[in-house]
Design a protein around this motif. Structure first.
Motif, PDB file in Angstrom:
ATOM      1  N   MET A  22       0.819  -1.193   0.000  1.00 29.40           N
ATOM      2  CA  MET A  22       0.000   0.000   0.000  1.00 29.40           C
ATOM      3  C   MET A  22       0.865   1.261   0.000  1.00 29.40           C
ATOM      4  SD  MET A  22      -3.164   0.834   2.434  1.00 29.40           S
ATOM      5  CE  MET A  22      -2.928   2.165   3.545  1.00 29.40           C
ATOM      6  N   ARG A  23       1.940   1.283   0.802  1.00 32.45           N
ATOM      7  CA  ARG A  23       2.849   2.429   0.828  1.00 32.45           C
ATOM      8  C   ARG A  23       4.231   1.937   0.444  1.00 32.45           C
ATOM      9  NH1 ARG A  23      -0.836   3.163   4.842  1.00 32.45           N
ATOM     10  NH2 ARG A  23      -1.925   5.122   4.742  1.00 32.45           N
ATOM     11  N   ALA A  24       4.657   2.275  -0.738  1.00 32.38           N
ATOM     12  CA  ALA A  24       5.952   1.811  -1.254  1.00 32.38           C
ATOM     13  C   ALA A  24       7.080   2.253  -0.336  1.00 32.38           C
ATOM     14  CB  ALA A  24       6.178   2.339  -2.666  1.00 32.38           C
ATOM     15  N   GLY A  25       7.967   1.327  -0.008  1.00 30.38           N
ATOM     16  CA  GLY A  25       9.118   1.635   0.823  1.00 30.38           C
ATOM     17  C   GLY A  25       8.853   1.557   2.316  1.00 30.38           C
ATOM     18  N   TYR A  26       7.626   1.349   2.726  1.00 34.68           N
ATOM     19  CA  TYR A  26       7.254   1.288   4.136  1.00 34.68           C
ATOM     20  C   TYR A  26       7.165  -0.158   4.612  1.00 34.68           C
ATOM     21  CZ  TYR A  26       5.729   6.154   4.832  1.00 34.68           C
ATOM     22  OH  TYR A  26       5.683   7.505   4.993  1.00 34.68           O
ATOM     23  N   SER A  27       7.337  -0.315   5.913  1.00 34.73           N
ATOM     24  CA  SER A  27       6.962  -1.561   6.565  1.00 34.73           C
ATOM     25  C   SER A  27       6.090  -1.184   7.761  1.00 34.73           C
ATOM     26  CB  SER A  27       8.188  -2.361   6.995  1.00 34.73           C
ATOM     27  OG  SER A  27       8.957  -1.637   7.925  1.00 34.73           O
ATOM     28  N   TYR A  28       5.440  -2.174   8.346  1.00 31.16           N
ATOM     29  CA  TYR A  28       4.530  -1.930   9.461  1.00 31.16           C
ATOM     30  C   TYR A  28       4.962  -2.805  10.617  1.00 31.16           C
ATOM     31  CZ  TYR A  28       0.076  -1.219  11.879  1.00 31.16           C
ATOM     32  OH  TYR A  28      -0.891  -0.881  12.795  1.00 31.16           O
ATOM     33  N   HIS A  29       5.161  -2.198  11.804  1.00 30.85           N
ATOM     34  CA  HIS A  29       5.649  -2.945  12.951  1.00 30.85           C
ATOM     35  C   HIS A  29       5.131  -2.308  14.244  1.00 30.85           C
ATOM     36  CE1 HIS A  29       8.375  -5.558  15.124  1.00 30.85           C
ATOM     37  NE2 HIS A  29       8.859  -4.522  15.763  1.00 30.85           N
ATOM     38  N   ASN A  30       4.540  -3.109  15.124  1.00 28.74           N
ATOM     39  CA  ASN A  30       4.049  -2.625  16.421  1.00 28.74           C
ATOM     40  C   ASN A  30       3.141  -1.397  16.304  1.00 28.74           C
ATOM     41  OD1 ASN A  30       5.421  -4.659  17.748  1.00 28.74           O
ATOM     42  ND2 ASN A  30       7.185  -3.379  18.233  1.00 28.74           N
ATOM     43  N   PHE A  31       2.255  -1.420  15.343  1.00 33.00           N
ATOM     44  CA  PHE A  31       1.275  -0.358  15.104  1.00 33.00           C
ATOM     45  C   PHE A  31       1.868   0.917  14.509  1.00 33.00           C
ATOM     46  CE2 PHE A  31      -0.392  -2.905  18.643  1.00 33.00           C
ATOM     47  CZ  PHE A  31      -1.567  -3.363  18.048  1.00 33.00           C
ATOM     48  N   TRP A  32       3.107   0.879  14.060  1.00 32.23           N
ATOM     49  CA  TRP A  32       3.764   2.041  13.449  1.00 32.23           C
ATOM     50  C   TRP A  32       4.116   1.735  12.000  1.00 32.23           C
ATOM     51  CZ3 TRP A  32       3.813   6.539  15.935  1.00 32.23           C
ATOM     52  CH2 TRP A  32       3.717   6.537  17.321  1.00 32.23           C
TER      53      TRP A  32
ATOM     54  N   THR B 233      -3.931  11.663   1.142  1.00 34.10           N
ATOM     55  CA  THR B 233      -3.152  12.830   1.578  1.00 34.10           C
ATOM     56  C   THR B 233      -1.700  12.478   1.893  1.00 34.10           C
ATOM     57  OG1 THR B 233      -3.834  12.476   3.880  1.00 34.10           O
ATOM     58  CG2 THR B 233      -5.187  13.978   2.561  1.00 34.10           C
ATOM     59  N   HIS B 234      -1.320  11.228   1.737  1.00 34.19           N
ATOM     60  CA  HIS B 234      -0.008  10.739   2.159  1.00 34.19           C
ATOM     61  C   HIS B 234       1.171  11.516   1.546  1.00 34.19           C
ATOM     62  CE1 HIS B 234       3.140   7.961   3.326  1.00 34.19           C
ATOM     63  NE2 HIS B 234       3.533   7.946   2.075  1.00 34.19           N
ATOM     64  N   VAL B 235       1.193  11.694   0.251  1.00 32.27           N
ATOM     65  CA  VAL B 235       2.335  12.332  -0.422  1.00 32.27           C
ATOM     66  C   VAL B 235       2.477  13.788   0.034  1.00 32.27           C
ATOM     67  CG1 VAL B 235       3.270  13.071  -2.655  1.00 32.27           C
ATOM     68  CG2 VAL B 235       2.274  10.785  -2.408  1.00 32.27           C
ATOM     69  N   LEU B 236       1.398  14.507   0.080  1.00 31.88           N
ATOM     70  CA  LEU B 236       1.448  15.910   0.505  1.00 31.88           C
ATOM     71  C   LEU B 236       1.871  16.024   1.970  1.00 31.88           C
ATOM     72  CD1 LEU B 236       1.028  18.795  -0.452  1.00 31.88           C
ATOM     73  CD2 LEU B 236      -1.360  18.610   0.229  1.00 31.88           C
ATOM     74  N   ASP B 237       1.365  15.129   2.810  1.00 29.42           N
ATOM     75  CA  ASP B 237       1.782  15.123   4.218  1.00 29.42           C
ATOM     76  C   ASP B 237       3.288  14.915   4.339  1.00 29.42           C
ATOM     77  OD1 ASP B 237      -0.856  15.431   4.977  1.00 29.42           O
ATOM     78  OD2 ASP B 237      -1.088  13.391   5.750  1.00 29.42           O
TER      79      ASP B 237
END
Length: 77
Positions: A1-11, A55-59
């Motif tokens: 869903m978000r390129a380059g991201y991972s998800y860990h412990n709710f972050w 709004t992800h990119v602008l944020d």
């Protein structure tokens, strides 16, 4: 869903050079923590589109600009 991201412990982890991490809520809400810049940004929002991907990119651009400004002010002191 978000390129380059991972998800860990709710972050969400963007794996950027500053070691930042984020929490995302509905309707554009966003919490951004940037340890390298000693910065925390809380964005409260009621955007009409519930998906934060809208709004992800602008944020991210805004958070990077704020981090740069904070670093510049610390260097001027």
């Amino acid at each position: 869903m978000r390129a380059g991201y991972s998800y860990h412990n709710f972050w969400w982890i963007p794996h950027d050079r500053d070691g930042s991490f984020e929490a995302k809520g509905l309707n554009g809400q966003h919490l951004h923590v940037n340890p390298a810049a000693e910065l925390v940004v809380v964005k409260l929002s009621s955007h009409p589109v519930p998906n934060t991907a809208f709004t992800h990119v602008l944020d991210r651009q805004a958070f990077a600009a704020i981090a740069q400004a904070v670093r510049g002010q610390r260097g001027a002191q």
